[in-house]
Scaffold this motif. Structure first.
Motif, PDB file in Angstrom:
ATOM      1  N   PHE A 362      -8.881 -41.269  -6.816  1.00  0.00           N
ATOM      2  CA  PHE A 362      -8.057 -40.861  -7.950  1.00  0.00           C
ATOM      3  C   PHE A 362      -6.816 -41.741  -7.985  1.00  0.00           C
ATOM      4  CE2 PHE A 362      -9.421 -36.267  -6.742  1.00  0.00           C
ATOM      5  CZ  PHE A 362     -10.691 -36.482  -7.243  1.00  0.00           C
ATOM      6  N   ASN A 363      -6.369 -42.128  -9.173  1.00  0.00           N
ATOM      7  CA  ASN A 363      -5.074 -42.796  -9.252  1.00  0.00           C
ATOM      8  C   ASN A 363      -4.366 -42.421 -10.540  1.00  0.00           C
ATOM      9  OD1 ASN A 363      -4.145 -45.442 -10.889  1.00  0.00           O
ATOM     10  ND2 ASN A 363      -6.371 -45.220 -11.033  1.00  0.00           N
ATOM     11  N   ASN A 364      -3.050 -42.409 -10.498  1.00  0.00           N
ATOM     12  CA  ASN A 364      -2.243 -41.974 -11.636  1.00  0.00           C
ATOM     13  C   ASN A 364      -1.327 -43.082 -12.137  1.00  0.00           C
ATOM     14  OD1 ASN A 364      -0.512 -41.962  -9.397  1.00  0.00           O
ATOM     15  ND2 ASN A 364       0.754 -40.296 -10.211  1.00  0.00           N
ATOM     16  N   LYS A 365      -1.722 -44.331 -11.926  1.00  0.00           N
ATOM     17  CA  LYS A 365      -0.870 -45.458 -12.305  1.00  0.00           C
ATOM     18  C   LYS A 365      -1.616 -46.444 -13.197  1.00  0.00           C
ATOM     19  CE  LYS A 365       2.826 -48.140 -10.131  1.00  0.00           C
ATOM     20  NZ  LYS A 365       3.373 -48.653  -8.872  1.00  0.00           N
ATOM     21  N   ASN A 366      -2.520 -45.907 -14.008  1.00  0.00           N
ATOM     22  CA  ASN A 366      -3.217 -46.701 -15.027  1.00  0.00           C
ATOM     23  C   ASN A 366      -3.907 -47.925 -14.449  1.00  0.00           C
ATOM     24  OD1 ASN A 366      -3.922 -46.837 -17.779  1.00  0.00           O
ATOM     25  ND2 ASN A 366      -2.435 -48.456 -18.140  1.00  0.00           N
ATOM     26  N   SER A 367      -4.470 -47.757 -13.262  1.00  0.00           N
ATOM     27  CA  SER A 367      -5.106 -48.886 -12.589  1.00  0.00           C
ATOM     28  C   SER A 367      -6.611 -48.700 -12.541  1.00  0.00           C
ATOM     29  CB  SER A 367      -4.565 -49.032 -11.174  1.00  0.00           C
ATOM     30  OG  SER A 367      -5.323 -49.975 -10.448  1.00  0.00           O
ATOM     31  N   SER A 368      -7.336 -49.749 -12.882  1.00  0.00           N
ATOM     32  CA  SER A 368      -8.795 -49.716 -12.823  1.00  0.00           C
ATOM     33  C   SER A 368      -9.325 -49.953 -11.418  1.00  0.00           C
ATOM     34  CB  SER A 368      -9.379 -50.768 -13.778  1.00  0.00           C
ATOM     35  OG  SER A 368      -9.041 -50.467 -15.119  1.00  0.00           O
ATOM     36  N   LEU A 369      -8.429 -50.066 -10.446  1.00  0.00           N
ATOM     37  CA  LEU A 369      -8.859 -50.274  -9.070  1.00  0.00           C
ATOM     38  C   LEU A 369      -9.733 -49.132  -8.568  1.00  0.00           C
ATOM     39  CD1 LEU A 369      -5.556 -51.687  -7.494  1.00  0.00           C
ATOM     40  CD2 LEU A 369      -7.644 -52.957  -8.035  1.00  0.00           C
ATOM     41  N   ALA A 370      -9.559 -47.949  -9.144  1.00  0.00           N
ATOM     42  CA  ALA A 370     -10.373 -46.805  -8.725  1.00  0.00           C
ATOM     43  C   ALA A 370     -11.860 -47.072  -8.941  1.00  0.00           C
ATOM     44  CB  ALA A 370      -9.958 -45.547  -9.482  1.00  0.00           C
ATOM     45  N   TYR A 371     -12.182 -47.895  -9.919  1.00  0.00           N
ATOM     46  CA  TYR A 371     -13.577 -48.163 -10.229  1.00  0.00           C
ATOM     47  C   TYR A 371     -14.208 -49.169  -9.273  1.00  0.00           C
ATOM     48  CZ  TYR A 371     -11.826 -46.069 -14.565  1.00  0.00           C
ATOM     49  OH  TYR A 371     -11.222 -45.246 -15.481  1.00  0.00           O
ATOM     50  N   LYS A 372     -13.398 -49.776  -8.416  1.00  0.00           N
ATOM     51  CA  LYS A 372     -13.920 -50.698  -7.404  1.00  0.00           C
ATOM     52  C   LYS A 372     -14.764 -49.968  -6.362  1.00  0.00           C
ATOM     53  CE  LYS A 372     -11.772 -54.623  -8.621  1.00  0.00           C
ATOM     54  NZ  LYS A 372     -12.464 -55.902  -8.903  1.00  0.00           N
ATOM     55  N   THR A 373     -14.715 -48.642  -6.378  1.00  0.00           N
ATOM     56  CA  THR A 373     -15.500 -47.862  -5.425  1.00  0.00           C
ATOM     57  C   THR A 373     -17.003 -48.107  -5.587  1.00  0.00           C
ATOM     58  OG1 THR A 373     -15.337 -46.053  -7.025  1.00  0.00           O
ATOM     59  CG2 THR A 373     -13.836 -45.994  -5.148  1.00  0.00           C
ATOM     60  N   LYS A 374     -17.398 -48.565  -6.753  1.00  0.00           N
ATOM     61  CA  LYS A 374     -18.822 -48.734  -7.034  1.00  0.00           C
ATOM     62  C   LYS A 374     -19.514 -49.631  -6.009  1.00  0.00           C
ATOM     63  CE  LYS A 374     -21.914 -49.934 -10.872  1.00  0.00           C
ATOM     64  NZ  LYS A 374     -21.975 -50.418 -12.280  1.00  0.00           N
ATOM     65  N   ALA A 375     -18.924 -50.784  -5.722  1.00  0.00           N
ATOM     66  CA  ALA A 375     -19.558 -51.714  -4.779  1.00  0.00           C
ATOM     67  C   ALA A 375     -19.564 -51.166  -3.360  1.00  0.00           C
ATOM     68  CB  ALA A 375     -18.844 -53.065  -4.827  1.00  0.00           C
ATOM     69  N   LEU A 376     -18.607 -50.292  -3.033  1.00  0.00           N
ATOM     70  CA  LEU A 376     -18.555 -49.698  -1.699  1.00  0.00           C
ATOM     71  C   LEU A 376     -19.779 -48.823  -1.431  1.00  0.00           C
ATOM     72  CD1 LEU A 376     -17.029 -49.203   0.951  1.00  0.00           C
ATOM     73  CD2 LEU A 376     -15.699 -47.433  -0.234  1.00  0.00           C
ATOM     74  N   ALA A 377     -20.411 -48.339  -2.489  1.00  0.00           N
ATOM     75  CA  ALA A 377     -21.575 -47.469  -2.324  1.00  0.00           C
ATOM     76  C   ALA A 377     -22.687 -48.133  -1.523  1.00  0.00           C
ATOM     77  CB  ALA A 377     -22.100 -47.047  -3.698  1.00  0.00           C
ATOM     78  N   LYS A 378     -22.720 -49.463  -1.520  1.00  0.00           N
ATOM     79  CA  LYS A 378     -23.781 -50.164  -0.799  1.00  0.00           C
ATOM     80  C   LYS A 378     -23.679 -49.994   0.713  1.00  0.00           C
ATOM     81  CE  LYS A 378     -23.371 -54.252  -2.828  1.00  0.00           C
ATOM     82  NZ  LYS A 378     -23.713 -55.631  -3.222  1.00  0.00           N
ATOM     83  N   GLU A 379     -22.570 -49.455   1.191  1.00  0.00           N
ATOM     84  CA  GLU A 379     -22.447 -49.129   2.617  1.00  0.00           C
ATOM     85  C   GLU A 379     -23.324 -47.933   2.990  1.00  0.00           C
ATOM     86  OE1 GLU A 379     -20.890 -50.233   5.361  1.00  0.00           O
ATOM     87  OE2 GLU A 379     -20.139 -52.039   4.373  1.00  0.00           O
ATOM     88  N   PHE A 380     -23.771 -47.168   1.971  1.00  0.00           N
ATOM     89  CA  PHE A 380     -24.464 -45.912   2.262  1.00  0.00           C
ATOM     90  C   PHE A 380     -25.836 -45.787   1.615  1.00  0.00           C
ATOM     91  CE2 PHE A 380     -19.909 -45.198   2.555  1.00  0.00           C
ATOM     92  CZ  PHE A 380     -19.804 -44.610   3.804  1.00  0.00           C
ATOM     93  N   GLY A 381     -26.196 -46.672   0.724  1.00  0.00           N
ATOM     94  CA  GLY A 381     -27.489 -46.564   0.069  1.00  0.00           C
ATOM     95  C   GLY A 381     -28.024 -47.920  -0.319  1.00  0.00           C
ATOM     96  N   ASN A 382     -29.227 -47.915  -0.851  1.00  0.00           N
ATOM     97  CA  ASN A 382     -29.891 -49.142  -1.271  1.00  0.00           C
ATOM     98  C   ASN A 382     -29.660 -49.335  -2.765  1.00  0.00           C
ATOM     99  OD1 ASN A 382     -31.564 -51.383  -1.519  1.00  0.00           O
ATOM    100  ND2 ASN A 382     -33.425 -50.134  -1.698  1.00  0.00           N
ATOM    101  N   PHE A 383     -28.638 -50.116  -3.105  1.00  0.00           N
ATOM    102  CA  PHE A 383     -28.265 -50.314  -4.498  1.00  0.00           C
ATOM    103  C   PHE A 383     -28.179 -51.806  -4.827  1.00  0.00           C
ATOM    104  CE2 PHE A 383     -25.959 -46.377  -3.140  1.00  0.00           C
ATOM    105  CZ  PHE A 383     -26.780 -45.471  -3.788  1.00  0.00           C
TER     106      PHE A 383
END
Length: 391
Positions: A362-383
């Motif tokens: 979550f972020n409250n400073k109008n930053s799209s950095l929160a959406y960078k979580t998508k690539a992190l998902a590859k640490e846990f699944g086959n994407f």
């Protein structure tokens, strides 16, 4: 700033005036709360696994999200165990109130997941049917073929209220619009559908404004109290609430531009269900864990929630009931998530069901950095269809 808005709500789930089904549901939930039957038994992670994943997650977080100026909360968990979390920035920059693990933040459209779960729980209790016509629940609803499921899956064709209220003579934009106002406008202003219901997908916040009204109608409770009884209290989500009182807008976490200038509120800020749910990464994790329990939400209902409904166009992107998803055409796991954006609050919730992993930002400073979580998902699944994060 104290979070005064989190007032003590009634712990009674439904009033004595409710139907027999409601009374039975109340008794059932009370027993489950006492016995903690929503607890999920995952296999325990090894210390080596946790340490290895923590290092990988922290490295990613520092490289792509917390690069300076991040304001919000970040959490990654596996099997219900928190692997890594961090909190930065201010809930109220002017007062220098810091964001902590207990700070409720506006999660924007991530709140649609919570709204959807409340509807699905009511369906589980046989208090409504997902294929029930909306006009049998909401008086004055003008579209005869639209169902609850159409609203949940964004297949209703109802246009976004933020668009049709801009038209001359529809709404005085000096006045804050409410959920009931949206229904009234649909009932009286001849608002045309964008397409024939259940023929295609178009994301529209209006769907979830109406779902909140349905929850209120069925439970005979304000939405905030209904969610408290259906979700927040049973799961002990103690730092989560529905914001529905604009007179208290200075008592909640604020949102900012990158230069720390506070964002203004406008006439669209008064609706809930589509947004205006405040929670913390830790509280959202509690809901994520509960969604593995067939006691909290039946297996049949989860199967309907986590499947796609829109196949008119070829492609991997789809939407279930309150969740976005990417369905791989070849090798790869199902990727389920929901992002959010509202007035500077940009948020991301990823739930990797096959590997019981959760990524929340979550972020409250109008930053799209929160959406960078998508690539992190590859640490846990086959994407393989998810690209690596880019600077």
């Amino acid at each position: 700033m104290k979070f005064l808005y989190i007032a003590a709500l009634s712990l009674t789930l439904f009033s004595s005036a409710c139907s027999k089904n409601e009374a039975n549901a109340q008794s059932l939930d009370s027993k489950k709360k006492e016995k903690n039957l929503y607890e999920v038994k995952f296999s325990k992670l090894s210390e080596k696994y946790k340490e290895d994943k923590k290092l990988a997650v922290e490295d990613y977080y520092k490289s792509y999200i917390d690069k300076g100026g991040f304001s919000g909360g970040f959490l990654v968990a596996k099997n219900g165990e928190i692997i890594y979390e961090d909190y930065q920035g201010y809930s109220n920059f002017e007062e220098k109130e810091k964001i902590t693990k207990e700070t409720p933040m506006h999660v924007a459209s991530v709140g649609k997941v919570i709204t959807a779960v409340s509807v699905l729980r009511l369906a589980d209790k046989k208090m409504l049917d997902l294929d029930q016509k909306v006009n049998t629940i909401l008086e004055g609803f003008p579209y005869s073929t639209i169902t609850v499921r159409n609203l949940l899956s964004h297949r209703s064709g109802i246009p976004y209220y933020g668009h049709f209220t801009e038209k001359a003579g529809v709404w005085d934009r000096k006045k804050t619009i409410t959920n009931k106002d949206v229904l009234e406008l649909l009932s009286t202003k001849g608002i045309k559908l964008d397409f024939t219901p259940d023929t295609r997908f178009t994301y529209s916040n209006t769907n979830y404004v109406l779902l909140a009204l349905i929850v209120e109608k069925i439970t005979k409770k304000p939405f905030k109290e209904a969610l408290d009884g259906l979700i927040f209290t049973p799961l002990k989500m103690e730092n989560t609430f529905v914001f529905d009182d604009m007179t208290k807008k200075n008592e909640v976490t604020q949102s900012y531009y990158a230069n720390n200038k506070r964002m203004h509120w406008d006439y669209l800020d008064g609706t809930y269900g589509d947004k205006n749910i405040y929670t913390t990464p830790r509280d959202l994790l509690k809901l994520d864990i509960a969604l593995y329990s067939d006691e909290f939400l039946s297996k049949k209902m989860k199967e309907q929630m986590f499947k796609g409904y829109s196949y008119e166009k070829s492609g991997q992107n789809n939407y279930g009931l309150g969740l976005r998803m990417i369905e791989p055409s070849g090798d790869g796991d199902l990727y389920t998530f929901h992002n959010g954006w509202w007035r500077g609050n940009k948020t991301s919730y990823i739930t990797i069901r096959k590997d019981s992993a959760t990524i929340i930002c979550f972020n409250n400073k109008n930053s799209s950095l929160a959406y960078k979580t998508k690539a992190l998902a590859k640490e846990f699944g086959n994407f393989p269809f998810i690209k690596d994060a880019e600077e």
